[in-house]
Design an enzyme around this catalytic site. Structure first.
Site, PDB file in Angstrom:
ATOM      1  N   MET A  11       0.848  -1.192   0.000  1.00 19.14           N
ATOM      2  CA  MET A  11       0.000   0.000   0.000  1.00 19.14           C
ATOM      3  C   MET A  11       0.884   1.243   0.000  1.00 19.14           C
ATOM      4  O   MET A  11       1.919   1.284   0.668  1.00 19.14           O
ATOM      5  CB  MET A  11      -0.886   0.025   1.252  1.00 19.14           C
ATOM      6  N   LYS A  15       1.193   2.505  -7.039  1.00 21.07           N
ATOM      7  CA  LYS A  15       0.882   1.582  -8.139  1.00 21.07           C
ATOM      8  C   LYS A  15      -0.098   2.204  -9.130  1.00 21.07           C
ATOM      9  O   LYS A  15       0.106   2.133 -10.335  1.00 21.07           O
ATOM     10  CB  LYS A  15       0.296   0.270  -7.586  1.00 21.07           C
ATOM     11  N   ASP A  86      -5.414  -2.131 -13.215  1.00 21.33           N
ATOM     12  CA  ASP A  86      -5.085  -1.711 -11.849  1.00 21.33           C
ATOM     13  C   ASP A  86      -5.837  -2.597 -10.862  1.00 21.33           C
ATOM     14  O   ASP A  86      -6.891  -3.141 -11.181  1.00 21.33           O
ATOM     15  CB  ASP A  86      -5.445  -0.244 -11.626  1.00 21.33           C
ATOM     16  N   GLU A  87      -5.298  -2.739  -9.645  1.00 18.03           N
ATOM     17  CA  GLU A  87      -5.873  -3.593  -8.598  1.00 18.03           C
ATOM     18  C   GLU A  87      -6.090  -5.015  -9.110  1.00 18.03           C
ATOM     19  O   GLU A  87      -7.112  -5.649  -8.860  1.00 18.03           O
ATOM     20  CB  GLU A  87      -7.187  -2.991  -8.074  1.00 18.03           C
ATOM     21  N   GLN A  89      -5.020  -7.744  -8.232  1.00 17.10           N
ATOM     22  CA  GLN A  89      -5.155  -8.826  -7.256  1.00 17.10           C
ATOM     23  C   GLN A  89      -6.602  -9.273  -7.095  1.00 17.10           C
ATOM     24  O   GLN A  89      -6.864 -10.389  -6.654  1.00 17.10           O
ATOM     25  CB  GLN A  89      -4.582  -8.408  -5.895  1.00 17.10           C
ATOM     26  N   CYS A 144       8.658   1.308   5.059  1.00 17.04           N
ATOM     27  CA  CYS A 144       8.005   1.306   6.366  1.00 17.04           C
ATOM     28  C   CYS A 144       8.378   2.601   7.091  1.00 17.04           C
ATOM     29  O   CYS A 144       9.370   3.265   6.749  1.00 17.04           O
ATOM     30  CB  CYS A 144       8.482   0.077   7.139  1.00 17.04           C
ATOM     31  N   CYS A 146       9.834   2.832   9.725  1.00 11.43           N
ATOM     32  CA  CYS A 146      11.152   2.669  10.337  1.00 11.43           C
ATOM     33  C   CYS A 146      12.284   2.871   9.329  1.00 11.43           C
ATOM     34  O   CYS A 146      13.448   2.928   9.704  1.00 11.43           O
ATOM     35  CB  CYS A 146      11.283   1.279  10.979  1.00 11.43           C
ATOM     36  N   CYS A 181       7.245  -2.990   7.239  1.00 11.74           N
ATOM     37  CA  CYS A 181       8.175  -4.103   7.085  1.00 11.74           C
ATOM     38  C   CYS A 181       7.685  -5.251   7.961  1.00 11.74           C
ATOM     39  O   CYS A 181       6.882  -5.049   8.885  1.00 11.74           O
ATOM     40  CB  CYS A 181       9.599  -3.696   7.457  1.00 11.74           C
TER      41      CYS A 181
END
Length: 202
Positions: A11, A15, A86-87, A89, A144, A146, A181
């Site tokens: 996310m 994309k 797109d999308e 999945q 991420c 982090c 992550c």
């Protein structure tokens, strides 16, 4: 020879923006693009594909029962040079096979953009089939909080905790998902951390 491409990212990895930029680049070269998305993705309205950075375009919505090869032969054969999805999945395994057949039988490149895995780190059926049959698989990277590479699409509940059970498809944007992550994802579950979603100031 045309190829079937699978470009996946977590996310927030832009994309949809990349799909729309790819469409623009083809059209700048006077090539005709058939832009499609599965009907599971209705966040921006039935016929609009919109990225978080503001790009948008008209898109044809494909329900799960639609045979994409039949739709191509009925209205797009001879009038399209490339298919952008797109999308991806959310497409069925059968629909991925139909796109594969369009590439093989009609020499039309197909570029699929989407997620690889769901909030439980399980492959979506459409993504699994693409991993099996795509000619080219490319990761669109994002990070991420982090600073490490994000690979997990964490679903966050109303209290800010990571959700580990539930239906695979619950659509939302930054209000309910965040890319993390794997280390931060596991730590967030184990420590029952409150996760701050992007765009929230509290």
């Amino acid at each position: 020879m045309a190829k079937l491409y699978f470009k996946y990212g977590a996310m927030g990895s832009s994309k949809t923006a990349q799909a729309l930029i790819t469409k623009y680049n083809y059209e700048e070269n006077d090539l005709k693009v058939w832009l499609i998305k599965p009907s599971a993705d209705v966040r921006d309205g039935a016929s609009i594909l919109r990225s978080r950075i503001g790009l948008e375009a008209e898109v044809e919505v494909i329900p799960p029962e639609t045979d994409i090869m039949e739709r191509f032969l009925d209205g797009k054969s001879g009038t399209c040079d490339v298919i952008i999805v797109d999308e991806c999945q959310f497409l069925t395994e059968a629909q991925i096979d139909q796109l594969r057949a369009i590439v093989d039988e009609h020499n039309i490149p197909v570029m699929c953009f989407g997620l690889r895995t769901d909030f439980q780190t399980k492959l979506f059926p459409g993504s699994l089939r693409l991993m099996e049959v795509a000619d080219t698989i490319q990761e669109i990277k994002t990070i991420c909080d982090c600073g490490a590479k994000a690979t997990v699409n964490a679903r966050i509940d109303g209290e800010g905790h990571i959700v580990t059970h539930g239906a695979q498809v619950v659509l939302g944007g930054n209000d309910s998902y965040i890319a993390m992550c794997h280390k931060c994802y596991v730590r967030g579950i184990r420590e029952h951390k409150v996760i701050k979603l992007h765009g929230q100031n509290h």
